[in-house]
Design an enzyme around this catalytic site. Structure first.
Site, PDB file in Angstrom:
ATOM      1  N   LYS A 281       0.840  -1.204   0.000  1.00  0.00           N
ATOM      2  CA  LYS A 281       0.000   0.000   0.000  1.00  0.00           C
ATOM      3  C   LYS A 281       0.874   1.253   0.000  1.00  0.00           C
ATOM      4  CE  LYS A 281      -3.075   0.088   3.305  1.00  0.00           C
ATOM      5  NZ  LYS A 281      -3.889   0.374   4.519  1.00  0.00           N
TER       6      LYS A 281
ATOM      7  N   GLY B  90      -2.795   6.191  13.541  1.00  0.00           N
ATOM      8  CA  GLY B  90      -4.038   5.582  14.025  1.00  0.00           C
ATOM      9  C   GLY B  90      -4.464   4.352  13.232  1.00  0.00           C
ATOM     10  N   ASP B  91      -5.373   3.629  13.794  1.00  0.00           N
ATOM     11  CA  ASP B  91      -6.080   2.512  13.139  1.00  0.00           C
ATOM     12  C   ASP B  91      -7.303   2.250  14.027  1.00  0.00           C
ATOM     13  OD1 ASP B  91      -5.643   0.407  10.841  1.00  0.00           O
ATOM     14  OD2 ASP B  91      -6.342  -0.775  12.529  1.00  0.00           O
TER      15      ASP B  91
ATOM     16  N   SER C  79      -0.711  10.809   5.736  1.00  0.00           N
ATOM     17  CA  SER C  79       0.263  10.750   6.834  1.00  0.00           C
ATOM     18  C   SER C  79       1.657  11.118   6.322  1.00  0.00           C
ATOM     19  CB  SER C  79       0.323   9.334   7.415  1.00  0.00           C
ATOM     20  OG  SER C  79      -0.726   9.108   8.325  1.00  0.00           O
TER      21      SER C  79
ATOM     22  N   LYS D  76       3.354  -2.072  11.295  1.00  0.00           N
ATOM     23  CA  LYS D  76       2.059  -1.992  11.985  1.00  0.00           C
ATOM     24  C   LYS D  76       2.270  -2.372  13.436  1.00  0.00           C
ATOM     25  CE  LYS D  76      -2.320  -1.190  11.024  1.00  0.00           C
ATOM     26  NZ  LYS D  76      -2.903  -0.360   9.951  1.00  0.00           N
TER      27      LYS D  76
END
Ligand code: NDP
Ligand code: 2IT
Length: 445
Positions: A113, A164-165, A376, A125
């Site tokens: 991505k 964030g997530d 981001s 992550k």
């Protein structure tokens, strides 16, 4: 799969009990089979074996004291998957379902991505099995501070930049940043999604949902379709879902569903977004409260039944594997023409097969939801310059990035003989960029 089958088998054997990670790897390796056949050099250099192994994985204990004075213990994760094209970049998920498999699948997807954004960011992550639901602000603050007390030594503005997530929004980024600054004595762009008065970027909050709609509008228009006049089903009612609703509506669609982990609402008149924002963003309440103000809407307690609501375009924006084969078949049967993934890996492999077999316009997550991380990266750029752009400037850049991603992905799909298969195109285009960088940087002995 032929050439890459041994690599997949090895992933299964070396990473037992990690079904989400296996799923994400299988999907990518299947797409890469024709690439492996063209690139003996990449096979020789072990690029395929290397890319499925994280560069570094950190797992740590997070101890904190809750409001009642009781000791709580959670598990923290940061998987630094690939830094070939830039510092590790990716969100932090706070949800009780978080485990190593979930974080590894998300980190693996993030590599490709991030490459597709065209910006210099590697893949990573993190997160924790901490459950923010029903916790007070003080509980959240103490958890975030304790989490950062370990994480801070592993990250940095040129090393690894979390964001964030699920479960991590503006409030959590604030507490995390405050603790990082306390420990490091530095004010840097070490996190994105920051508050606007201390280094955040205008447009980051909206970026994933808006970007999803920009990408899908491009894919729809290539088939003489559009959001204009379309009925849209959205799942979730968090950051991605809310701003997907806002942009889809601006583009002329009517959004008729939204959900949370307890159930979904269906409002044939069109979901009242101001009310959803009030319930979810201000009150941190439940989506079922929507019915108190809109008694004409209906509520279903089974989240997966949301896909039984007839729609032209489905935008899953909640979580992984929320559309299975049966749900995909129902969507197709009821006339759905497009699926755009706001969430990461929201469709099972069987569901994806149903989309492709039925010529559904399918925007895969790693392309369609890349607008969040792309913005981001724009926040990182502004932090480096110690300067900030206007909302319109950021939004214009985001739109161009999403159009460019569509063009890149579509071109790769065409080059490999399946012009409508944007999943194939996304996997190949993202991989090619990272593989080229890994090859040029050599092998560490
Ligand atoms: P939020 O925490 O803001 O919202 C998540 C939403 O999904 C909530 O409505 C939540 O319901 C629901 N949800 C979460 N877990 C489940 C579950 N297991 N079953 C059903 N519903 C669930 O997160 P985001 O909007 O940020 O993230 C949504 C998705 O988008 C995730 O897959 C994330 O990885 C992806 N994503 C996020 C980006 C970002 O910039 N934030 C960027 C790219 C992708 P409840 O309120 O009940 O918990
Ligand atoms: O899945 C994702 O792309 C995100 N959660 C956003 C990551 C980021 O670094 O902005």
């Amino acid at each position: 799969m032929q050439v890459l089958k041994p690599i997949y088998d090895d992933v299964i054997n070396r990473n037992p009990n990690e079904p989400e990670f296996h799923q994400a790897v299988l999907e990518v390796l299947e797409s890469l089979e024709p690439v492996a056949k063209r690139h003996a050099d990449w096979l020789d250099a072990g690029i395929f074996q290397r890319i499925v192994e994280p560069e570094r994985q950190v797992i740590f204990r997070v101890t904190w004291i809750d409001d009642k004075g009781a000791v709580q213990v959670n598990r923290g994760f940061r998987v630094q998957f690939n830094s070939a094209i830039g510092p590790y970049k990716g969100g932090l998920r706070l949800h009780p379902s978080v485990n190593l498999s979930v974080i590894k699948f998300l980190g693996f997807e993030q590599i490709f991505k991030n490459a597709l954004t065209g910006l210099p960011i590697g893949g990573g992550k993190g997160g924790s099995d901490f459950n923010p639901r029903g916790k007070s602000d003080r509980d959240i603050m103490r958890f975030c501070q304790s989490f950062m007390t370990e994480l801070w030594r592993h990250i940095g503005p040129d090393t690894d930049v979390p964001a964030g997530d699920i479960g991590t929004g503006a409030r959590e980024i604030g507490y995390l940043y405050g603790q990082y600054k306390r420990l490091s004595n530095q004010h840097t762009g070490v996190l994105t999604g920051k508050g606007l008065t201390w280094g955040g970027s205008l447009g980051r909050t909206e970026a994933t949902g808006y970007g999803l709609c920009y990408f899908m509008e491009e894919a729809l228009q290539a088939k003489d379709q559009s959001f204009k006049g379309a009925v849209v089903a959205i799942s979730g009612s968090g950051n991605v879902a809310i701003f997907a609703h806002e942009k889809a509506t601006e583009l002329g669609a009517k959004v008729v569903t939204m959900s949370d982990s307890d159930g979904f609402v269906h409002d044939p008149q069109g979901i009242d977004l101001d009310l959803v924002k009030e319930i979810k963003l201000v009150r941190r309440g439940r989506i079922r409260d929507y019915l108190k103000r809109h008694p004409g809407a209906t509520y279903g307690e089974q989240c997966r039944d949301i896909w039984q609501v007839p729609c032209d375009i489905a935008l899953p924006c909640a979580t992984q594997n929320e559309i299975d084969e049966e749900a995909a078949r129902t969507l197709v049967k009821q006339g759905c023409i497009a699926v755009g993934e706001g969430a990461n890996m929201p469709s099972t492999p069987e569901a994806v097969k149903v989309y492709l077999d039925n010529k559904i316009i399918y925007g895969p997550a790693k392309a369609a939801n890349a607008g969040g991380v792309a913005t981001s990266a724009l926040e990182m750029t502004q932090n480096s310059q110690r300067f900030s752009w206007t909302f319109a400037e950021v939004d214009e850049k985001l739109k161009q990035i999403m159009v460019d991603i569509y063009t890149t992905v579509s071109a790769a799909a065409t080059e490999y003989g399946q012009p409508d298969n944007l999943l194939l195109g996304a996997n190949i285009a993202g991989f090619t960029k990272v593989a080229t960088a890994m090859y040029q940087q050599g092998i560490a002995y």
